[in-house]
Design an enzyme around this catalytic site. Structure first.
Site, PDB file in Angstrom:
ATOM      1  CE1 TYR A  33      12.023   5.577  15.616  1.00 48.09           C
ATOM      2  CE2 TYR A  33      10.318   6.368  14.134  1.00 48.09           C
ATOM      3  CZ  TYR A  33      11.515   6.565  14.801  1.00 48.09           C
ATOM      4  OH  TYR A  33      12.179   7.757  14.647  1.00 48.09           O
ATOM      5  CG  HIS A 127      13.030   4.449   5.381  1.00 50.54           C
ATOM      6  ND1 HIS A 127      13.573   3.637   6.352  1.00 50.54           N
ATOM      7  CD2 HIS A 127      12.516   5.511   6.040  1.00 50.54           C
ATOM      8  CE1 HIS A 127      13.410   4.196   7.536  1.00 50.54           C
ATOM      9  NE2 HIS A 127      12.768   5.336   7.378  1.00 50.54           N
ATOM     10  CE1 TYR A 131       9.927  10.560   2.792  1.00 51.47           C
ATOM     11  CE2 TYR A 131      10.418   9.048   4.591  1.00 51.47           C
ATOM     12  CZ  TYR A 131      10.004  10.287   4.154  1.00 51.47           C
ATOM     13  OH  TYR A 131       9.665  11.265   5.062  1.00 51.47           O
ATOM     14  CG  ASP A 138      16.985   6.007   9.905  1.00 55.75           C
ATOM     15  OD1 ASP A 138      17.941   6.110   9.115  1.00 55.75           O
ATOM     16  OD2 ASP A 138      16.496   6.974  10.488  1.00 55.75           O
ATOM     17  NE  ARG A 208      17.441   9.135  16.357  1.00 61.99           N
ATOM     18  CZ  ARG A 208      17.045  10.338  16.806  1.00 61.99           C
ATOM     19  NH1 ARG A 208      17.633  10.884  17.862  1.00 61.99           N
ATOM     20  NH2 ARG A 208      16.106  11.007  16.194  1.00 61.99           N
ATOM     21  N   GLY A 211      23.861   4.554  14.339  1.00 63.24           N
ATOM     22  CA  GLY A 211      23.489   3.821  15.552  1.00 63.24           C
ATOM     23  C   GLY A 211      22.435   2.763  15.288  1.00 63.24           C
ATOM     24  CD1 TRP A 212      18.146   5.021  13.183  1.00 61.65           C
ATOM     25  CD2 TRP A 212      17.545   3.736  14.909  1.00 61.65           C
ATOM     26  NE1 TRP A 212      17.205   5.704  13.917  1.00 61.65           N
ATOM     27  CE2 TRP A 212      16.816   4.940  14.970  1.00 61.65           C
ATOM     28  CE3 TRP A 212      17.342   2.777  15.894  1.00 61.65           C
ATOM     29  CZ2 TRP A 212      15.889   5.216  15.975  1.00 61.65           C
ATOM     30  CZ3 TRP A 212      16.422   3.039  16.905  1.00 61.65           C
ATOM     31  CH2 TRP A 212      15.713   4.238  16.943  1.00 61.65           C
TER      32      TRP A 212
END
Length: 372
Positions: A33, A127, A131, A138, A208, A211-212
């Site tokens: 990704y 996800h 998981y 994310d 992060r 952020g995603w």
């Protein structure tokens, strides 16, 4: 403030340093990704400048994986990994520009994964299959913008409420009432060793992952029809989440810490990828009109901070981005426990693709923003 064209210089550095993203250290040619984060930056810059080399860079890197029959080298649908959708975002611009059928077929393949991807009881994508029953922040970036653009491009916009629902469910289950921040992940079954057995939540606010989430929101809001029933709700989620993030902006540097709310704690550090993602989301939010002008000061400080805190130029003129968390996750074979100690223990590297891609996107959005 004078515009410095960090976006252009970063793009040139990436093209010269890593003409083939998949040959960068550690990737071993796999369908990862990370490439999509970088290439979305190139797409933005290409749209702004019409510089053909930027489009060619996208096509060359995607063509290493997209085969003539639309199959994707190294991709397995039955892994049900939401990360593997992310690179598909580039297929729309490639198909629109070239009309080559292989790009449309590859997009259809990724769309097929989303049709059968396992979900929580309320309909949020897991996800990954490995998981189960877990929402990670994310995943909103990895899957939702592609999903929405596919529905708008090839399915007449039918069913786009399934996209907006992903954000609404994610915020509902991961939001912390005290800070307004979102925890990294939530386990519906409350079985994972990393989660609180009462709430199902992981223990920390990882930069992060936030952020995603905010990048995904602005990317979706950019193409979501404004008349859609959930448009205003997504705008609220963006404003609320960024307002919570703004409270933890480091006053001196203008950027953010790896564990967002614990800047004073030993071992924490200012982190480049999350700071770039927040900057991108603010700049794009202002451009779209979903953030008001009161965000300008925060944005200016963040952009200046990105350059002063993280960027180092070589004598040859290449742009290096320092202080990137290489990777962080929860559970899995490494039994990642989501503690503070875990998040600060992951390697800190220079020129990680996720960080570079987010930085490129942040600079391209910021530097093109009209000055008031």
């Amino acid at each position: 403030m004078e515009q410095a064209n960090w976006a252009g210089r970063t793009a040139e550095s990436i093209m010269e340093r890593t003409p083939k993203l998949y040959e960068d250290k550690g990737y071993h040619g796999k369908w990862s990704y990370d490439y999509g984060v970088v290439l979305k930056g190139f797409e933005l810059l290409w749209r702004q400048t019409e510089e053909r080399a930027y489009f060619q860079y996208i096509q060359d890197n995607m063509d290493a994986f997209i085969q003539e029959d639309g199959m994707i080298r190294g991709y397995r649908l039955d892994e049900y990994n939401i990360d593997h959708i992310n690179n598909g975002k580039l297929l729309f611009v490639l198909y629109a520009e070239t009309k080559l059928d292989k790009y449309k077929k590859a997009a259809e393949l990724l769309r097929t994964q989303l049709q059968t991807h396992p979900r929580t009881s309320e309909g949020a994508f897991w996800h990954k299959q490995i998981y189960p029953y877990q929402i990670w922040l994310d995943g909103l970036y990895m899957g939702s913008p592609f999903y929405l653009e596919y529905l708008l491009t090839f399915e007449d916009g039918k069913g786009i409420g399934d996209v907006t629902k992903q954000f609404i469910l994610c915020e509902r289950h991961t939001k912390d009432d005290k800070t307004g921040l979102l925890f990294h992940a939530w386990d519906e079954k409350r079985e994972q060793p990393w989660c609180d057995p009462e709430t199902g939540l992981s223990a920390n606010f990882w930069g992060r992952s936030l952020g995603w989430f905010v990048m995904a929101l602005v990317d979706v809001l950019a193409i979501l029809p404004k008349q859609h029933a959930d448009y205003d709700e997504l705008v609220r989620i963006l404003n609320d989440t960024l307002a919570a993030i703004r409270k933890f902006q480091d006053a001196e540097s203008g950027v953010w810490y790896q564990v967002v709310d614990q800047g004073a704690r030993k071992g924490n550090y200012l982190e480049a990828s999350a700071s770039s993602m927040f900057t991108y989301a603010m700049a794009k939010g202002i451009r779209l009109g979903v953030l008001d002008e009161s965000w300008r000061g925060t944005l200016d400080q963040a952009y200046r901070g990105l350059i002063s805190e993280f960027v180092l130029e070589t004598k040859a003129g290449w742009v290096n981005l320092n202080k990137n968390c290489q990777v962080a996750g929860l559970g899995g074979a490494d039994k990642r426990d989501g503690t503070y100690a875990y998040y600060i223990s992951e390697p800190i590297v220079t020129n990680d693709q996720k960080g570079l891609g987010a930085f490129l996107q942040a600079c391209a959005e910021y530097e093109a923003l009209p000055r008031p």
